[in-house]
Design a protein around this motif. Structure first.
Motif, PDB file in Angstrom:
ATOM      1  N   ARG A 128     -27.898 -10.551  20.956  1.00  6.58           N
ATOM      2  CA  ARG A 128     -28.642  -9.635  20.072  1.00  6.58           C
ATOM      3  C   ARG A 128     -27.895  -8.311  19.899  1.00  6.58           C
ATOM      4  O   ARG A 128     -27.823  -7.761  18.801  1.00  6.58           O
ATOM      5  N   THR A 129     -27.340  -7.794  20.990  1.00  3.48           N
ATOM      6  CA  THR A 129     -26.610  -6.531  20.915  1.00  3.48           C
ATOM      7  C   THR A 129     -25.370  -6.687  20.050  1.00  3.48           C
ATOM      8  O   THR A 129     -25.070  -5.819  19.221  1.00  3.48           O
ATOM      9  N   LEU A 130     -24.638  -7.789  20.230  1.00  4.23           N
ATOM     10  CA  LEU A 130     -23.454  -8.031  19.408  1.00  4.23           C
ATOM     11  C   LEU A 130     -23.825  -8.144  17.933  1.00  4.23           C
ATOM     12  O   LEU A 130     -23.161  -7.562  17.078  1.00  4.23           O
ATOM     13  N   LEU A 131     -24.882  -8.882  17.652  1.00  2.79           N
ATOM     14  CA  LEU A 131     -25.310  -9.028  16.258  1.00  2.79           C
ATOM     15  C   LEU A 131     -25.685  -7.689  15.662  1.00  2.79           C
ATOM     16  O   LEU A 131     -25.339  -7.381  14.518  1.00  2.79           O
ATOM     17  N   SER A 132     -26.388  -6.886  16.424  1.00  4.55           N
ATOM     18  CA  SER A 132     -26.777  -5.568  15.954  1.00  4.55           C
ATOM     19  C   SER A 132     -25.555  -4.692  15.697  1.00  4.55           C
ATOM     20  O   SER A 132     -25.473  -4.003  14.682  1.00  4.55           O
ATOM     21  N   ALA A 133     -24.590  -4.739  16.605  1.00  3.92           N
ATOM     22  CA  ALA A 133     -23.387  -3.924  16.448  1.00  3.92           C
ATOM     23  C   ALA A 133     -22.534  -4.384  15.272  1.00  3.92           C
ATOM     24  O   ALA A 133     -21.911  -3.572  14.592  1.00  3.92           O
ATOM     25  N   VAL A 134     -22.518  -5.684  15.011  1.00  5.26           N
ATOM     26  CA  VAL A 134     -21.697  -6.243  13.938  1.00  5.26           C
ATOM     27  C   VAL A 134     -22.410  -6.160  12.584  1.00  5.26           C
ATOM     28  O   VAL A 134     -21.797  -6.294  11.544  1.00  5.26           O
ATOM     29  N   GLN A 135     -23.701  -5.868  12.589  1.00  7.23           N
ATOM     30  CA  GLN A 135     -24.507  -5.819  11.365  1.00  7.23           C
ATOM     31  C   GLN A 135     -23.865  -4.962  10.279  1.00  7.23           C
ATOM     32  O   GLN A 135     -23.899  -5.319   9.109  1.00  7.23           O
ATOM     33  N   ALA A 136     -23.255  -3.865  10.654  1.00 12.01           N
ATOM     34  CA  ALA A 136     -22.638  -2.973   9.659  1.00 12.01           C
ATOM     35  C   ALA A 136     -21.433  -3.623   8.984  1.00 12.01           C
ATOM     36  O   ALA A 136     -21.076  -3.258   7.871  1.00 12.01           O
ATOM     37  N   THR A 137     -20.822  -4.582   9.662  1.00  8.20           N
ATOM     38  CA  THR A 137     -19.649  -5.247   9.108  1.00  8.20           C
ATOM     39  C   THR A 137     -20.023  -6.246   8.041  1.00  8.20           C
ATOM     40  O   THR A 137     -19.407  -6.308   6.985  1.00  8.20           O
ATOM     41  N   THR A 138     -21.012  -7.041   8.318  1.00 12.65           N
ATOM     42  CA  THR A 138     -21.475  -8.059   7.378  1.00 12.65           C
ATOM     43  C   THR A 138     -22.995  -7.992   7.336  1.00 12.65           C
ATOM     44  O   THR A 138     -23.676  -8.771   7.998  1.00 12.65           O
ATOM     45  N   PRO A 139     -23.538  -7.046   6.600  1.00 14.07           N
ATOM     46  CA  PRO A 139     -24.980  -6.799   6.603  1.00 14.07           C
ATOM     47  C   PRO A 139     -25.840  -8.009   6.269  1.00 14.07           C
ATOM     48  O   PRO A 139     -26.926  -8.169   6.804  1.00 14.07           O
ATOM     49  N   SER A 140     -25.376  -8.904   5.409  1.00 11.47           N
ATOM     50  CA  SER A 140     -26.224 -10.022   5.013  1.00 11.47           C
ATOM     51  C   SER A 140     -26.378 -11.040   6.138  1.00 11.47           C
ATOM     52  O   SER A 140     -27.464 -11.557   6.355  1.00 11.47           O
ATOM     53  N   ASP A 141     -25.311 -11.353   6.861  1.00 13.55           N
ATOM     54  CA  ASP A 141     -25.381 -12.316   7.953  1.00 13.55           C
ATOM     55  C   ASP A 141     -24.277 -12.006   8.964  1.00 13.55           C
ATOM     56  O   ASP A 141     -23.146 -12.454   8.804  1.00 13.55           O
ATOM     57  N   PRO A 142     -24.619 -11.246  10.008  1.00 15.25           N
ATOM     58  CA  PRO A 142     -23.590 -10.853  10.977  1.00 15.25           C
ATOM     59  C   PRO A 142     -23.179 -11.964  11.952  1.00 15.25           C
ATOM     60  O   PRO A 142     -22.193 -11.826  12.657  1.00 15.25           O
ATOM     61  N   LEU A 143     -23.924 -13.081  11.970  1.00 17.41           N
ATOM     62  CA  LEU A 143     -23.656 -14.116  12.952  1.00 17.41           C
ATOM     63  C   LEU A 143     -22.237 -14.687  12.877  1.00 17.41           C
ATOM     64  O   LEU A 143     -21.559 -14.771  13.909  1.00 17.41           O
TER      65      LEU A 143
END
Length: 190
Positions: A128-143
């Motif tokens: 969850r933390t990684l996804l949250s941190a990466v969210q800014a990189t690929t806002p639509s789907d950070p997974l």
């Protein structure tokens, strides 16, 4: 006759992790952990069913610690490339200080017992933390970005800890080159 010592989950985790880092994963046994915490092996069976449970404790603790490292980066930058770079460097720093524990991070399914969750609470929090941190990189789907970054960083660190980079050259330089290439591709893909 002295009262038997009470063993906590935290004490078991600390003991198992210390044995793993000092002597190797194979040295983590019910007997070794019992001796470290000062009890007889049968006393541990109140807390763990078998050796795999000890390894899961290590993996969960490692995920919790790495989660704290990554969570501490939150808000440190709004630049997606800088955030991805910081996450990968945090992963590498964690892997350097806890190489054996980091080798168990993604072993949840292999360490599972019948009816056990394939991912530990620590790994779920880390994800969850990684996804949250990466969210800014690929806002639509950070997974996909989080998976790619994690797989590359874990692979590089695993090879580094195993001494697999013996062809010469600077390993730090290779890490930074791979990281810059990967981050460039992930941020361009936005």
């Amino acid at each position: 006759m002295p009262a038997p010592q009470r063993v906590t989950r935290a004490a078991l985790t600390t003991a198992a992790r210390a044995i793993a880092e000092d002597e190797g994963i194979d040295a983590v046994t019910i007997s070794a952990v019992a001796a470290t915490v000062g009890v007889r092996p049968p006393s541990l069976y109140k807390h763990v069913g078998h050796r795999h449970d000890l390894l899961r404790l290590i993996a969960d603790d490692a995920a919790r610690e790495l989660d704290e490292d990554v969570a501490a980066l939150a808000g440190s930058t709004t630049d997606p490339a800088a955030m991805l770079t910081a996450i990968a460097r945090a992963f590498r720093a964690f892997s350097a200080r806890s190489p054996r524990a980091s080798s168990l991070l993604f072993a949840g399914a292999a360490l599972g017992t019948e009816g056990a969750e394939p991912q530990s609470e620590g790994m779920v929090a880390l994800t969850r933390t990684l996804l949250s941190a990466v969210q800014a990189t690929t806002p639509s789907d950070p997974l996909p970005a989080a998976r790619t970054l994690t797989a590359w960083a874990h692979g590089f660190c695993t090879m580094e800890q195993a001494g697999a980079f013996r062809l010469g050259g600077d390993v730090d330089e290779a890490f930074e080159f791979g990281l810059a290439t990967l981050v460039g591709a992930l941020t361009a893909h936005r």
